[in-house]
Design an enzyme around this catalytic site. Structure first.
Site, PDB file in Angstrom:
ATOM      1  N   ASN A  61     -51.376 -54.207 133.269  1.00  0.00           N
ATOM      2  CA  ASN A  61     -50.618 -55.549 134.187  1.00  0.00           C
ATOM      3  C   ASN A  61     -51.374 -54.668 135.085  1.00  0.00           C
ATOM      4  O   ASN A  61     -51.665 -56.151 136.520  1.00  0.00           O
ATOM      5  CB  ASN A  61     -49.423 -54.806 135.057  1.00  0.00           C
ATOM      6  CG  ASN A  61     -48.987 -54.942 135.940  1.00  0.00           C
ATOM      7  OD1 ASN A  61     -48.306 -56.513 135.426  1.00  0.00           O
ATOM      8  ND2 ASN A  61     -48.584 -54.145 136.806  1.00  0.00           N
ATOM      9  N   TYR A 126     -61.136 -63.853 141.277  1.00  0.00           N
ATOM     10  CA  TYR A 126     -60.082 -63.547 140.478  1.00  0.00           C
ATOM     11  C   TYR A 126     -59.428 -64.627 139.064  1.00  0.00           C
ATOM     12  O   TYR A 126     -59.342 -64.621 138.793  1.00  0.00           O
ATOM     13  CB  TYR A 126     -58.716 -63.558 141.263  1.00  0.00           C
ATOM     14  CG  TYR A 126     -57.661 -62.965 141.219  1.00  0.00           C
ATOM     15  CD1 TYR A 126     -56.972 -62.138 140.779  1.00  0.00           C
ATOM     16  CD2 TYR A 126     -56.634 -64.392 140.755  1.00  0.00           C
ATOM     17  CE1 TYR A 126     -55.743 -61.300 140.387  1.00  0.00           C
ATOM     18  CE2 TYR A 126     -55.542 -63.620 139.898  1.00  0.00           C
ATOM     19  CZ  TYR A 126     -54.835 -62.535 140.519  1.00  0.00           C
ATOM     20  OH  TYR A 126     -53.713 -62.173 139.851  1.00  0.00           O
ATOM     21  N   LYS A 130     -59.422 -63.144 135.751  1.00  0.00           N
ATOM     22  CA  LYS A 130     -58.196 -63.907 135.094  1.00  0.00           C
ATOM     23  C   LYS A 130     -57.832 -65.113 133.274  1.00  0.00           C
ATOM     24  O   LYS A 130     -57.136 -65.398 132.977  1.00  0.00           O
ATOM     25  CB  LYS A 130     -56.401 -64.763 136.163  1.00  0.00           C
ATOM     26  CG  LYS A 130     -56.356 -63.792 136.768  1.00  0.00           C
ATOM     27  CD  LYS A 130     -56.128 -62.167 136.125  1.00  0.00           C
ATOM     28  CE  LYS A 130     -55.663 -61.555 137.105  1.00  0.00           C
ATOM     29  NZ  LYS A 130     -54.338 -59.990 136.492  1.00  0.00           N
TER      30      LYS A 130
HETATM   31  N1  LIG Z   1     -47.892 -61.324 142.831  1.00  0.00           N
HETATM   32  C1  LIG Z   1     -48.495 -62.406 142.189  1.00  0.00           C
HETATM   33  O1  LIG Z   1     -48.719 -62.991 142.361  1.00  0.00           O
HETATM   34  C2  LIG Z   1     -49.497 -62.238 140.786  1.00  0.00           C
HETATM   35  C3  LIG Z   1     -49.826 -63.448 140.148  1.00  0.00           C
HETATM   36  C4  LIG Z   1     -50.446 -63.713 139.693  1.00  0.00           C
HETATM   37  C5  LIG Z   1     -50.415 -62.851 138.947  1.00  0.00           C
HETATM   38  N2  LIG Z   1     -50.417 -61.510 139.255  1.00  0.00           N
HETATM   39  C6  LIG Z   1     -50.838 -60.304 138.559  1.00  0.00           C
HETATM   40  O2  LIG Z   1     -49.461 -59.571 137.966  1.00  0.00           O
HETATM   41  C7  LIG Z   1     -50.414 -58.426 138.014  1.00  0.00           C
HETATM   42  C8  LIG Z   1     -49.276 -57.188 138.495  1.00  0.00           C
HETATM   43  O3  LIG Z   1     -49.330 -57.642 139.876  1.00  0.00           O
HETATM   44  P1  LIG Z   1     -48.545 -57.041 141.278  1.00  0.00           P
HETATM   45  O4  LIG Z   1     -48.014 -58.639 141.775  1.00  0.00           O
HETATM   46  O5  LIG Z   1     -47.085 -56.621 140.644  1.00  0.00           O
HETATM   47  O6  LIG Z   1     -49.083 -56.646 141.986  1.00  0.00           O
HETATM   48  P2  LIG Z   1     -49.608 -55.060 142.785  1.00  0.00           P
HETATM   49  O7  LIG Z   1     -47.717 -55.039 143.689  1.00  0.00           O
HETATM   50  O8  LIG Z   1     -50.163 -54.781 144.383  1.00  0.00           O
HETATM   51  O9  LIG Z   1     -49.580 -53.823 142.483  1.00  0.00           O
HETATM   52  C9  LIG Z   1     -50.272 -53.610 141.593  1.00  0.00           C
HETATM   53  C10 LIG Z   1     -50.394 -52.704 140.197  1.00  0.00           C
HETATM   54  O10 LIG Z   1     -50.941 -52.192 139.853  1.00  0.00           O
HETATM   55  C11 LIG Z   1     -52.046 -51.065 140.489  1.00  0.00           C
HETATM   56  N3  LIG Z   1     -53.010 -50.642 140.301  1.00  0.00           N
HETATM   57  C12 LIG Z   1     -54.358 -51.756 141.352  1.00  0.00           C
HETATM   58  N4  LIG Z   1     -55.320 -51.702 141.346  1.00  0.00           N
HETATM   59  C13 LIG Z   1     -55.821 -49.686 140.100  1.00  0.00           C
HETATM   60  C14 LIG Z   1     -56.405 -49.307 140.107  1.00  0.00           C
HETATM   61  N5  LIG Z   1     -57.499 -49.335 140.433  1.00  0.00           N
HETATM   62  N6  LIG Z   1     -55.891 -48.327 138.842  1.00  0.00           N
HETATM   63  C15 LIG Z   1     -54.945 -47.920 138.594  1.00  0.00           C
HETATM   64  N7  LIG Z   1     -53.800 -48.794 138.720  1.00  0.00           N
HETATM   65  C16 LIG Z   1     -54.501 -50.070 139.602  1.00  0.00           C
HETATM   66  C17 LIG Z   1     -50.761 -50.509 141.252  1.00  0.00           C
HETATM   67  O11 LIG Z   1     -50.607 -49.234 141.381  1.00  0.00           O
HETATM   68  P3  LIG Z   1     -51.284 -48.078 142.392  1.00  0.00           P
HETATM   69  O12 LIG Z   1     -52.146 -48.861 143.840  1.00  0.00           O
HETATM   70  O13 LIG Z   1     -50.392 -47.319 142.837  1.00  0.00           O
HETATM   71  O14 LIG Z   1     -53.373 -47.769 141.227  1.00  0.00           O
HETATM   72  C18 LIG Z   1     -49.634 -51.389 140.801  1.00  0.00           C
HETATM   73  O15 LIG Z   1     -48.900 -50.212 140.151  1.00  0.00           O
HETATM   74  C19 LIG Z   1     -52.125 -58.505 138.396  1.00  0.00           C
HETATM   75  O16 LIG Z   1     -52.357 -58.470 137.566  1.00  0.00           O
HETATM   76  C20 LIG Z   1     -51.452 -59.411 139.781  1.00  0.00           C
HETATM   77  O17 LIG Z   1     -53.339 -59.619 139.024  1.00  0.00           O
HETATM   78  C21 LIG Z   1     -50.004 -60.979 140.335  1.00  0.00           C
END
Ligand SMILES: NC(=O)c1ccc[n+]([C@@H]2O[C@H](COP(=O)([O-])OP(=O)(O)OC[C@H]3O[C@@H](n4cnc5c(N)ncnc54)[C@H](OP(=O)(O)O)[C@@H]3O)[C@@H](O)[C@H]2O)c1
Length: 235
Positions: A61, A126, A130
């Protein structure tokens, strides 16, 4: 049986683990790891083995996106995106799959994005990353399904989380219409239903499904122009 939570911020992980154990009575372990470190996937799997656990379900994730122009972004930042969302995703699956195959059961969820199904957006690494995750997931699902291992690419659209704060695009994203957004729990629920059904790809939410279907027949040259004009975060 239990859950293993992995990320960098230990306080968040510990608080979540405590809540999950209190609410569901499930064993919940925490591994603090930074996935930009190329040694992290091996170290995480070694720790899981030390905990006496097998990986039956792997959820890749973790993700982030830069928002700057390619040429102006230090390469280390681009390399970190590649490491977290491509290399670590691939390596963690590669480390987990042999055990899953041996036991005849496994589920892998790779969180991709609606971006993977959209025209490429200017400057964003990105979208390319993806797209890789989406392609990889489908290829692995084809290879592994006969062994009881199902792989699902989850392709959410705009989802409320910290993502846009980390990306530095909160102001631009706040201007997007509310109907484009989903809550994270709705995304997870639909994603998990897809995993239950053995679907290789899940685009959650009606708006995202319609968007993905609408751009599918678009010729590449039109997609290129759309991508240039529609990117809400263009610099
Ligand atoms: N939000 C959107 O609009 C959206 C849309 C499409 C896809 N996504 C995808 O959904 C997934 C989850 O993202 P989210 O929206 O939940 O964003 P988020 O709230 O920023 O969460 C990102 C997560 O990834 C962890 N993370 C980030 N960098 C890391 C690293 N270097 N090592 C280990 N863990 C790491 C963070 O924890 P720590 O910071 O504590 O490490 C956090 O748990 C991602 O793959 C993102 O690309 C998001």
């Amino acid at each position: 049986m239990g859950l293993v939570l992995v990320a960098r911020r230990e306080d968040r992980l510990l608080a979540l683990a405590k809540d999950l154990t209190a609410d569901y009575g499930v064993r919940c372990d925490v591994i603090t790891a930074d996935l930009t470190d190329p040694a992290a996937p091996q170290a995480i799997m070694a720790r899981v083995t030390e905990l006496g656990l097998d990986v039956d379900i792997l959820i890749n994730n973790a993700g982030l996106s830069g928002s700057g122009a390619f040429a102006d972004t230090p390469f280390v930042e681009l390399a970190n995106e590649i490491q977290v969302m491509m290399t670590a995703v691939t390596e963690l699956a590669h480390l987990a799959v042999p055990g899953m195959k041996e036991r005849g059961f496994g589920r892998i969820v790779n969180v991709s994005s609606l971006a993977a199904l959209m025209p490429p957006a200017a400057s964003l690494l990105y979208t390319a990353i993806k797209s890789y995750v989406l392609n990889l997931s489908q290829a692995l699902d084809m290879e592994l399904k006969p062994h009881g291992v199902h792989v699902t690419a989850l392709c959410p659209g705009f989802t409320h989380s910290e993502f846009h704060d980390v990306m530095g695009t909160r102001d631009a994203s706040n201007k997007l219409p509310a109907f484009l957004w989903q809550e994270a729990d709705a995304v997870v629920r639909e994603g998990w239903n897809a995993v239950d059904k053995g679907a290789p790809v899940c685009v959650p939410g009606v708006v995202n499904k319609v968007t993905a279907a609408a751009v599918k027949p678009v010729p590449l040259w039109v997609g290129y122009r759309l991508g240039k004009s529609l990117n809400p975060f263009k610099n």
